[in-house]
Design a protein around this motif. Sequence first.
Motif, mmCIF file in Angstrom:
data_model
loop_
_atom_site.group_PDB
_atom_site.id
_atom_site.type_symbol
_atom_site.label_atom_id
_atom_site.label_comp_id
_atom_site.label_asym_id
_atom_site.label_seq_id
_atom_site.Cartn_x
_atom_site.Cartn_y
_atom_site.Cartn_z
ATOM 1 N N VAL A 135 -49.526 68.228 74.192
ATOM 2 C CA VAL A 135 -48.689 66.799 73.842
ATOM 3 C C VAL A 135 -49.573 66.394 74.587
ATOM 4 C CG1 VAL A 135 -46.304 65.966 73.421
ATOM 5 C CG2 VAL A 135 -47.317 67.793 72.314
ATOM 6 N N GLU A 136 -48.836 66.574 76.246
ATOM 7 C CA GLU A 136 -49.800 65.645 77.246
ATOM 8 C C GLU A 136 -51.077 65.377 76.890
ATOM 9 O OE1 GLU A 136 -48.620 66.384 81.979
ATOM 10 O OE2 GLU A 136 -48.623 67.588 81.226
ATOM 11 N N SER A 137 -51.765 65.693 77.052
ATOM 12 C CA SER A 137 -53.009 65.779 76.906
ATOM 13 C C SER A 137 -53.815 65.526 75.313
ATOM 14 C CB SER A 137 -53.595 66.941 76.962
ATOM 15 O OG SER A 137 -53.687 67.582 77.951
ATOM 16 N N PHE A 138 -52.707 64.490 74.290
ATOM 17 C CA PHE A 138 -53.851 64.426 73.205
ATOM 18 C C PHE A 138 -52.731 63.367 72.011
ATOM 19 C CE2 PHE A 138 -56.498 68.428 74.072
ATOM 20 C CZ PHE A 138 -57.087 67.932 74.560
ATOM 21 N N GLY A 139 -51.487 63.335 73.090
ATOM 22 C CA GLY A 139 -50.714 63.048 71.911
ATOM 23 C C GLY A 139 -50.419 61.807 71.844
ATOM 24 N N GLY A 140 -51.344 60.516 72.951
ATOM 25 C CA GLY A 140 -51.965 59.588 72.413
ATOM 26 C C GLY A 140 -52.696 59.524 71.037
ATOM 27 N N SER A 141 -53.804 60.385 70.547
ATOM 28 C CA SER A 141 -54.552 60.156 69.673
ATOM 29 C C SER A 141 -53.686 61.422 68.226
ATOM 30 C CB SER A 141 -55.447 60.791 69.712
ATOM 31 O OG SER A 141 -55.361 61.991 70.603
ATOM 32 N N ILE A 142 -53.141 62.026 68.969
ATOM 33 C CA ILE A 142 -52.055 62.476 67.882
ATOM 34 C C ILE A 142 -51.464 61.261 67.035
ATOM 35 C CG2 ILE A 142 -50.293 63.638 66.888
ATOM 36 C CD1 ILE A 142 -51.954 65.891 68.822
ATOM 37 N N LEU A 143 -50.198 60.459 67.376
ATOM 38 C CA LEU A 143 -49.473 59.382 67.200
ATOM 39 C C LEU A 143 -50.445 58.581 66.630
ATOM 40 C CD1 LEU A 143 -47.327 57.893 66.981
ATOM 41 C CD2 LEU A 143 -47.328 57.341 69.468
ATOM 42 N N GLU A 144 -51.849 58.141 66.974
ATOM 43 C CA GLU A 144 -52.366 56.960 66.689
ATOM 44 C C GLU A 144 -52.518 57.831 65.041
ATOM 45 O OE1 GLU A 144 -55.608 55.962 69.184
ATOM 46 O OE2 GLU A 144 -54.221 55.742 70.316
ATOM 47 N N GLY A 145 -53.309 58.853 64.691
ATOM 48 C CA GLY A 145 -53.298 59.613 63.422
ATOM 49 C C GLY A 145 -52.324 59.704 62.555
ATOM 50 N N MET A 146 -51.580 59.533 62.878
ATOM 51 C CA MET A 146 -50.203 59.830 62.008
ATOM 52 C C MET A 146 -49.698 58.268 62.043
ATOM 53 S SD MET A 146 -46.442 59.062 61.696
ATOM 54 C CE MET A 146 -46.321 59.227 63.183
ATOM 55 N N GLN A 147 -50.116 57.262 62.886
ATOM 56 C CA GLN A 147 -49.833 55.631 61.872
ATOM 57 C C GLN A 147 -50.847 55.833 61.465
ATOM 58 O OE1 GLN A 147 -50.009 54.516 66.122
ATOM 59 N NE2 GLN A 147 -48.022 54.414 66.777
ATOM 60 N N ARG A 148 -51.921 56.380 61.275
ATOM 61 C CA ARG A 148 -53.151 55.653 60.205
ATOM 62 C C ARG A 148 -52.691 55.511 59.073
ATOM 63 N NH1 ARG A 148 -56.932 56.440 64.520
ATOM 64 N NH2 ARG A 148 -56.911 58.850 63.955
ATOM 65 N N TYR A 149 -51.790 57.023 58.856
ATOM 66 C CA TYR A 149 -51.666 57.174 57.339
ATOM 67 C C TYR A 149 -50.558 56.435 56.935
ATOM 68 C CZ TYR A 149 -48.904 62.200 59.099
ATOM 69 O OH TYR A 149 -48.279 62.125 59.384
ATOM 70 N N ASN A 150 -49.130 56.976 57.962
ATOM 71 C CA ASN A 150 -48.219 56.390 57.687
ATOM 72 C C ASN A 150 -47.358 55.429 57.684
ATOM 73 O OD1 ASN A 150 -46.617 58.828 56.604
ATOM 74 N ND2 ASN A 150 -45.725 58.955 58.794
ATOM 75 N N ARG A 151 -48.663 54.266 57.926
ATOM 76 C CA ARG A 151 -48.017 52.853 58.398
ATOM 77 C C ARG A 151 -46.350 52.738 59.013
ATOM 78 N NH1 ARG A 151 -50.903 54.498 53.745
ATOM 79 N NH2 ARG A 151 -49.464 53.475 52.161
ATOM 80 N N ASP A 152 -45.763 52.321 57.741
ATOM 81 C CA ASP A 152 -44.599 51.699 58.094
ATOM 82 C C ASP A 152 -43.130 53.225 58.364
ATOM 83 O OD1 ASP A 152 -44.631 51.308 54.800
ATOM 84 O OD2 ASP A 152 -42.391 51.512 55.047
#
Length: 315
Positions: A135-152
Amino acid sequence: MMRYLLSTALLIATNATASEDIADKYPASLLYDKPYEVIPGVFSAIGATAPPTYENAGHNNNLSFIVTGEGVVVINGGAAYGLAEALHEEIKAVTDQPVKLVFNENGQGHAVLGNSYWAEQGVPIVAHVDAAHEVESFGGSILEGMQRYNRDRAEGTEVQLPTETFADEYIVEMGDFRIEARHLGPAHSPGDIVIWLPKQRLVISGDMAFHERMLPIFPDTMTAEWIETWETAFEPLEATYVIPGHGHPTNMDQVRRYTHDYLVYLREQIGAHLDAGGGLAEAYYVDQTPYNGLDTFEELATKNAGRVFEQMEFE
């Protein structure tokens, strides 16, 4: 009563058809399906056996909770703030006991991205040290991936590290339950843990065990070590009930068939291919037909074969 509940759980696991094409089963909630009581005090909201999508809001894993009599313990933060909030609403409908602890089964998005909701409620969040590092190392990219498909539906979600970590085991005595969070060894992904309830003979396996959908093999999934961890630490639990990371609650025989036995089978296929002098291009298409009835087979089978080839080529 216990025998009836087990029979019900096994009926769901063996007769209900898991399908990535099944529409959202719980339109009134962001959850893919409403939580149900697997055995007394242990509930699980079963996610879609499909990749995360906007339609399932990323709820493609199992979100479980234990009503102990002295508080509630949640297993998995969920894939988004909104999913964690939706699970909390279901918990409140079942009990007025407060949520006292959240476990993350690993460092993947569907286990940790809802942490921001639980942290906002002041609930401690526990994970293995390796999961916290993910989470500390890759949390930002994990979040961005979720935001792409989950949008609002990603609204409110932020990266939130676990507040407590452990290396081998984390034991909680609460109400009627002894809850043992255990890191059994290398398996599917860094920081995998299981939640073992010895009194109830139930294991919430996380991604140690799969059925109904094909397991994914990631670049950092070491299949030989996963098999060893299964044989030396997971199988010896002799669990009566298994709530897997994905798919309906079932028993050890079922998850062995589709996890341990699949890994052994695929490694045998790739081993024979290597012995015959085969290369990577052909390895993608080794025979996996015994498992082609699993959901996500089309998405994962060739990838799994290629990754096992890359591992075994240098073993």
